[in-house]
Design an enzyme around this catalytic site. Structure first.
Site, PDB file in Angstrom:
ATOM      1  CD  GLU A  67     -24.601 -37.336  -0.529  1.00 21.39           C
ATOM      2  OE1 GLU A  67     -24.465 -38.456   0.023  1.00 21.39           O
ATOM      3  OE2 GLU A  67     -23.761 -36.873  -1.323  1.00 21.39           O
ATOM      4  CG  HIS A  88     -32.838 -22.138 -29.796  1.00 23.77           C
ATOM      5  ND1 HIS A  88     -33.036 -21.258 -30.840  1.00 23.77           N
ATOM      6  CD2 HIS A  88     -33.505 -23.266 -30.121  1.00 23.77           C
ATOM      7  CE1 HIS A  88     -33.823 -21.827 -31.739  1.00 23.77           C
ATOM      8  NE2 HIS A  88     -34.117 -23.048 -31.332  1.00 23.77           N
TER       9      HIS A  88
END
Ligand code: F6P
Length: 534
Positions: free
Chosen positions: A203, A372
């Site tokens: 990569e 949340h």
């Protein structure tokens, strides 16, 4: 009976006792808090009592922790499957430290390399090193895993200290990552750092070549705007990076433990050598604490033992890391590599299958955002997730002190809610107050019950500074080490990443049309799908 068995028996015997009951002892919060300098680790909101702690400490002693720790700091080759010493601690050792590997002091070379990296960073920051178009405005660090997660996490964490060129991180071989970062950058005023311990990671090398091509369109000598951090100087030379732009480190620094040295070059450029030295000071302070503090007052040891209690004894397979600190947003990802690449092993040092579970799944997000999103499961799901909160007493935005109060209140509220929960009676009273009655009240109330009794720890510190961050990162490194010693794992190799790399190398040509018949049916079908649409 073994200590493991005694721990399991103790856990079973007290499984029904609410953690809250332990606070009948008025001294509990203090007695189950560990201090390292101004940092505190509060593990009183767990089910560990004094007897469990004694047993856990005995477990660490029985595993030979003191000797293992001494061996690591002395440069012994404790990474046995790779025949290497494990000396990330050398990267932050004091100026007069002498650490030998194979009879030779490794510190002079390490210090010289650090001095070179510091000088390079300062020259760049001061505009003494320029690009074709003038002073460097942007630095792109190309690396992956340990050559990305550490410096990227630290750079973000220390944003208040940024006073140099902008530093960006590209890790994913997905061209989208490179394209999005390069968009808007001026190649004539950009410096690229190729960070790779091995300088073979596919990569990183693919991204590095792409960056060089991008630069070559405008810059006559792109190599002059490249630097490299690696242990493989032959390969950096082959890539065309001048030796004076290559910063080396030894193979006894594991990739995921390497942020303290030249792999931290991006951080050095962002915050400067002085602040980086404070980061090292913080780590060194934690090293000293780890060596000197008695086990029961030793923060990395107790953090590891709390983890062993939750994972191996209570059977909680995951752990949430929840920094109430937006600048620590990348800490969970960093810890995923540090912990799971280190202790996610099924075979012990002795070559036999582990008798117990390996290290836990580590995950998390900063608070309050997570509240949340996934806290629902943490509070009311059927599985228990031990939570690790991190919080600074003060932020960096004096004008926004009310934000920080809200942040801190939320952090404390979450650990309190996990501990206390809400009983059916309390939930019924709430529903009654809303005017409900009869079966509807019962039904609605049950949804509003929180079982509570869910364990958490809180790591609290004055402020997120380079020093504090150094303490935090070293704390987690040593925690991993202690856990590895107790489980009998080599925390410093990573053979589990190899198979996927080999298969990916073989699949490249297959995607381009080579024979796929040896592949399983699923892989063949997926290959066909891609070939038809690529
Ligand atoms: O594939 C895993 C790994 O070897 C990690 O251990 C390492 O941090 C990462 O790849 C990057 O390796 P390198 O720095 O050699 O490019």
């Amino acid at each position: 009976m073994s200590i493991w068995d005694r721990l399991a028996e103790h856990q079973r015997a007290y499984a029904e006792r609410p953690i809250l009951e332990l606070f009948a002892d008025a001294g509990r919060a203090n007695a189950f808090t560990v201090a390292a300098g101004e940092m505190r680790l509060d593990y009183s909101k767990t089910s560990i009592d004094a007897d469990a702690r004694d047993l856990l400490v005995a477990l660490a002693e029985g595993a030979g922790l003191a000797d293992a720790r001494a061996a690591m700091f002395a440069g012994a080759k404790i990474n046995e499957t790779e025949g290497r010493a494990v000396l990330h601690v050398a990267q932050r050792a004091g100026e007069d430290a002498v650490i030998e590997v194979d009879g030779a002091d490794v510190m002079p070379e390490l210090r010289a390399e650090r001095a070179r990296a510091f000088a390079f960073a300062e020259d760049l920051r001061a505009g003494r090193i320029t690009g074709q178009g003038g002073a460097i405005t942007d630095v792109v660090n190309i690396g992956i895993g340990g050559s990305d997660l550490g410096p990227a996490m630290v750079t973000l964490a220390l944003a208040p200290w940024h006073d140099g060129p902008r530093v960006h991180y590209v890790s994913n071989v997905d061209g989208a990552h490179m394209a999005d970062v390069l968009k808007g950058l001026d190649p004539e005023r950009t410096l690229v750092i190729v960070a790779s311990k091995t300088f073979t990671t596919i990569e990183t090398m693919t991204n590095a070549r792409t960056a060089r091509d991008w630069m070559a369109v405008k810059v006559r000598d792109p190599g002059a705007q490249f630097a490299a951090v690696s242990t493989a100087r032959d390969k950096t030379a082959e890539f065309g990076i001048a030796p004076e732009r290559v910063f080396g480190f030894a193979d006894w620094v594991g990739g995921r433990y390497s942020v303290w040295g030249p792999i931290g070059l991006g951080v050095m450029i962002a915050i400067g050598a002085e602040a980086f030295a404070q980061f090292l000071d913080g780590a060194r302070a934690m090293d000293t604490h780890f060596i000197d503090a008695p086990l029961a007052q030793n923060m990395p040891v107790m953090l590891a033992l709390v983890g062993i209690w939750h994972n191996q004894i209570c059977g909680h397979a995951t752990r949430a890391v929840l920094p109430y600190d937006q600048r620590l947003a990348r800490l969970p990802a960093y810890l995923q590599q540090l912990e799971m690449e280190s202790n996610g092993k099924r075979v012990g040092m002795d070559g036999r299958d582990l008798e117990r579970q390996s290290g836990p799944v580590v995950w998390g997000e900063p608070g309050t955002n997570g509240q949340h999103a996934f806290y629902q499961l943490i509070h009311q799901g059927t599985r228990v997730v031990p939570c690790e909160f991190l919080l600074a007493a003060r932020g960096h935005e004096p004008d926004l002190a009310h934000h920080h109060r809200l942040l801190a209140a939320n952090c404390l509220a979450q650990s309190e809610a996990l501990l206390r929960g809400r009983t059916l009676e309390e939930a019924r009273a709430l529903m009654a107050a809303k005017g409900l009655s009869g079966p509807e009240l019962d039904r609605q109330a049950r949804h509003r019950v929180f079982p509570g009794n869910r364990p958490s720890t809180t790591l609290i510190y004055p402020q997120l500074t380079p020093f504090t961050l150094g303490q935090i990162v070293a704390l987690y490194e040593h925690r991993v080490f202690v856990e590895g010693v107790i489980l009998g794992i080599n925390s410093f190799d990573q053979w589990g990443v190899e198979l996927g790399k080999e298969l990916a190398t073989a699949l490249g040509p297959v995607l381009e049309g080579a024979d796929a018949s040896a592949k399983d049916g699923s892989t063949r079908a997926l290959v066909e799908y891609i070939r038809a649409r690529a």
